[in-house]
Design an enzyme around this catalytic site. Structure first.
Site, PDB file in Angstrom:
ATOM      1  N   LEU A  15       0.803  -1.219   0.000  1.00  0.00           N
ATOM      2  CA  LEU A  15       0.000   0.000   0.000  1.00  0.00           C
ATOM      3  C   LEU A  15       0.840   1.275   0.000  1.00  0.00           C
ATOM      4  CD1 LEU A  15      -2.894   1.143   0.162  1.00  0.00           C
ATOM      5  CD2 LEU A  15      -2.663   1.086   2.649  1.00  0.00           C
ATOM      6  N   GLU A  35       8.940  -5.326  -5.622  1.00  0.00           N
ATOM      7  CA  GLU A  35       8.129  -6.042  -4.647  1.00  0.00           C
ATOM      8  C   GLU A  35       8.435  -7.530  -4.776  1.00  0.00           C
ATOM      9  OE1 GLU A  35       5.983  -7.826  -2.091  1.00  0.00           O
ATOM     10  OE2 GLU A  35       5.922  -5.619  -2.051  1.00  0.00           O
ATOM     11  N   GLN A 115      -7.895  -3.295   1.405  1.00  0.00           N
ATOM     12  CA  GLN A 115      -6.560  -3.004   0.877  1.00  0.00           C
ATOM     13  C   GLN A 115      -6.227  -3.841  -0.353  1.00  0.00           C
ATOM     14  OE1 GLN A 115      -3.470  -2.768   3.845  1.00  0.00           O
ATOM     15  NE2 GLN A 115      -1.853  -3.302   2.402  1.00  0.00           N
ATOM     16  N   TYR A 207     -26.652  -8.864  10.487  1.00  0.00           N
ATOM     17  CA  TYR A 207     -26.067  -8.322  11.724  1.00  0.00           C
ATOM     18  C   TYR A 207     -25.478  -6.929  11.535  1.00  0.00           C
ATOM     19  CZ  TYR A 207     -26.583 -13.120  13.356  1.00  0.00           C
ATOM     20  OH  TYR A 207     -27.095 -14.349  13.714  1.00  0.00           O
ATOM     21  N   ASP A 292       5.053   1.201   7.516  1.00  0.00           N
ATOM     22  CA  ASP A 292       5.426   0.337   8.636  1.00  0.00           C
ATOM     23  C   ASP A 292       6.929   0.250   8.835  1.00  0.00           C
ATOM     24  OD1 ASP A 292       2.797  -0.112   9.161  1.00  0.00           O
ATOM     25  OD2 ASP A 292       2.778  -2.218   8.559  1.00  0.00           O
TER      26      ASP A 292
END
Length: 525
Positions: A15, A35, A115, A207, A292
């Site tokens: 991301l 990647e 994502q 729900y 991150d």
């Protein structure tokens, strides 16, 4: 750019790496993304994208690609025995404000997309704009010197080669090999354990009729967390590191739902390290950490994980573009760490100050006051060499209505008209330096300074080029007198302002822009 060189190399194509690629490609910067995986993770991970993230995507033309856009309400959570059993109290992310001012903070609402569905959209747009995205490509090692970084890579067929880049952005996750190789330490709450999750499909739409999307399962000998991705997929999170077979996982899902005969389609499982750690530095030489790799934050209803990383990407992208184009000196890049690391720490503290993670805080957020959601989203303050006049006495964040265009704050959203076109004031920004003013002398000043410094400074005269919908709204929002001006950075943050007209507007603007854009002083002949 050829296959063995690039202006910027981005390590990590998830991301944040893809967001970095998108924003750099939008700026026209030759760049490569590597990647190691063949594509996006099959586990959705993040789902909620804040209005500020949506503003950034709006600027590059992607906001309308989201399958669903919701209001700015944070995800609602309730403690339950099971979905079919008793429902107990609902727990808010932020304690309700005593008075919620009826102000429209942004032209955008929140984005709701998993994502794994968002990443292909970002990847495709980045490639369309010229990004070179190389999947199944692994970074082996790197070396940096005074003029760039050399990376040794292994491609999908096993071939090894080198690539030379002027700069590197490491968005390679919380176990960042780049951060480790740079020996950059981390501080913060630390590890809070390892969790397991199972992603599945089941007919549970009934729900969701109340608007609740997160459920804390509370049974005498069974505690878990159940969340919907709002696309038919759900995830059950278990707070241990135990391997379970499919039959056991199905039994636990049925127990959490409270339907013993519930039909279930298992999709995948996950293993998660729950931690909160901030890198001691977000840069080292020509290498910058983002997402991150820079800050690991536990998933929160504030969107402080993925969204913080996307804002990192946008912040470093425009600065790298300015430096690589020769408009700014490399000194501008020092502002990345100065601006983004305090934001990461602010969000770290806010996570543990709130009820969701207070039990896991271990005292790190003792006596930390909870900051209003609108302040955290739209009112965070930057202090750096790319801002002139952000006083030390100012708070780290306030609601936009509590600010008045101070340098270091996000330029406020106002509805304006240009002919028959209705725009947000933000639509005038976020591509280049913009000078907002009412007086004609500022247009001439902007033209003169832009020519002198070689920087595109676009002057927008309010009341002439555009009209506000409310009289006096521009001056009030930006804290200006009739003859004042506000200089807005390419990321939409106020860099400098002159509350009224100085004796020498050209000189004042040139001195300010030279500093905040890190323009080198001319050499004596």
């Amino acid at each position: 750019m050829n296959g063995n060189s690039a202006s910027v190399l981005v390590i990590g194509g998830s991301l944040v790496g893809l967001s970095t690629a998108l924003f750099l490609a939008w700026e026209g910067i030759p760049m490569v993304v590597v990647e190691r995986h063949p594509g996006s993770s099959v586990h959705p991970r993040a789902i909620g994208y804040t209005p500020r993230t949506m503003e950034l995507l709006r600027a590059v033309g992607l906001a309308d690609r989201f399958p669903q856009v919701t209001s700015d309400a944070r995800p609602r959570r309730v403690r339950v025995e099971s979905l079919a059993g008793r429902w107990f109290e609902e727990s808010p992310w932020t304690p309700p404000a005593k008075v919620a001012p009826p102000i429209e903070w942004s032209p955008m609402g929140s984005g709701g997309i998993a994502q794994d569905r968002l990443e292909p959209i970002l990847r495709a747009k980045a490639i369309e704009l010229g990004a070179d995205v190389r999947l199944e490509t692994e970074l082996l090692r790197f070396e940096q010197d005074a003029s760039g970084v050399t990376a040794w890579l292994r491609g999908p067929s096993g071939q090894e080669y080198t690539l030379r880049a002027s700069y590197v952005v490491a968005a390679d996750g919380h176990r960042s090999a780049v951060r480790e190789a740079l020996a950059i330490g981390r501080s913060g709450r630390g590890s809070m354990g390892t969790m397991r999750s199972v992603l599945f499909r089941a007919p549970l739409q009934k729900y969701l009729e109340s608007g609740i999307v997160q459920f804390s399962i509370d049974q005498p000998d069974f505690n878990a967390f159940l969340v919907t991705y709002r696309d038919g997929r759900w995830a059950l999170f278990l707070s241990d590191d135990e391997e379970r077979d499919e039959a056991t996982l199905q039994a636990l899902i049925r127990r959490a739902v409270g339907e013993p005969d519930l039909p279930i389609e298992l999709i995948t499982t996950g293993r998660w390290e729950l931690s909160a750690l901030i890198a001691d530095h977000f840069s080292s030489g020509r290498i910058f950490l983002a997402g991150d790799a820079a800050h690991t934050l536990p998933p929160s209803r504030g969107g402080y994980g993925a969204n913080t990383g996307i804002e990192d990407a946008h912040n470093i992208a425009w600065k790298l573009a300015a430096v690589l184009a020769g408009r700014s000196s490399p000194k501008l890049l020092e502002s990345y760490d100065a601006e983004r690391r305090p934001i990461a720490w602010l969000r770290h503290q806010q996570i543990f100050a709130r009820a969701d993670f207070a039990a896991h805080s271990a005292g790190v957020a003792k006596d930390v006051a909870i900051i209003d959601d609108a302040a955290m989203e739209f009112g965070q303050l930057y202090r750096s060499n790319a801002v002139l006049g952000a006083a030390e006495t100012l708070p780290p964040a306030q609601r936009p209505d509590q600010w008045a265009g101070q340098p270091g704050t996000r330029a406020p959203h106002l509805w304006v008209s240009r002919g028959d076109e209705r725009l947000s004031s933000l639509d005038l920004l976020q591509r280049r330096w913009v000078l907002l003013a009412e007086g004609e002398r500022w247009r001439e000043a902007a033209k003169t300074v832009a020519s002198a410094l070689g920087i595109d400074v676009h002057c927008v005269l309010v009341g002439s080029d555009v009209e506000t919908t409310e009289e006096g709204a521009f001056r009030a929002a930006f804290g200006l007198e009739a003859d004042g001006a506000s200089l807005i950075r390419p990321d939409g943050y106020v860099a400098w302002r002159s509350v009224d007209l100085p004796a020498d507007p050209v000189g004042a603007l040139e001195r300010a822009l030279r500093q905040v854009a890190s323009v080198d002083e001319p050499r004596e002949k």
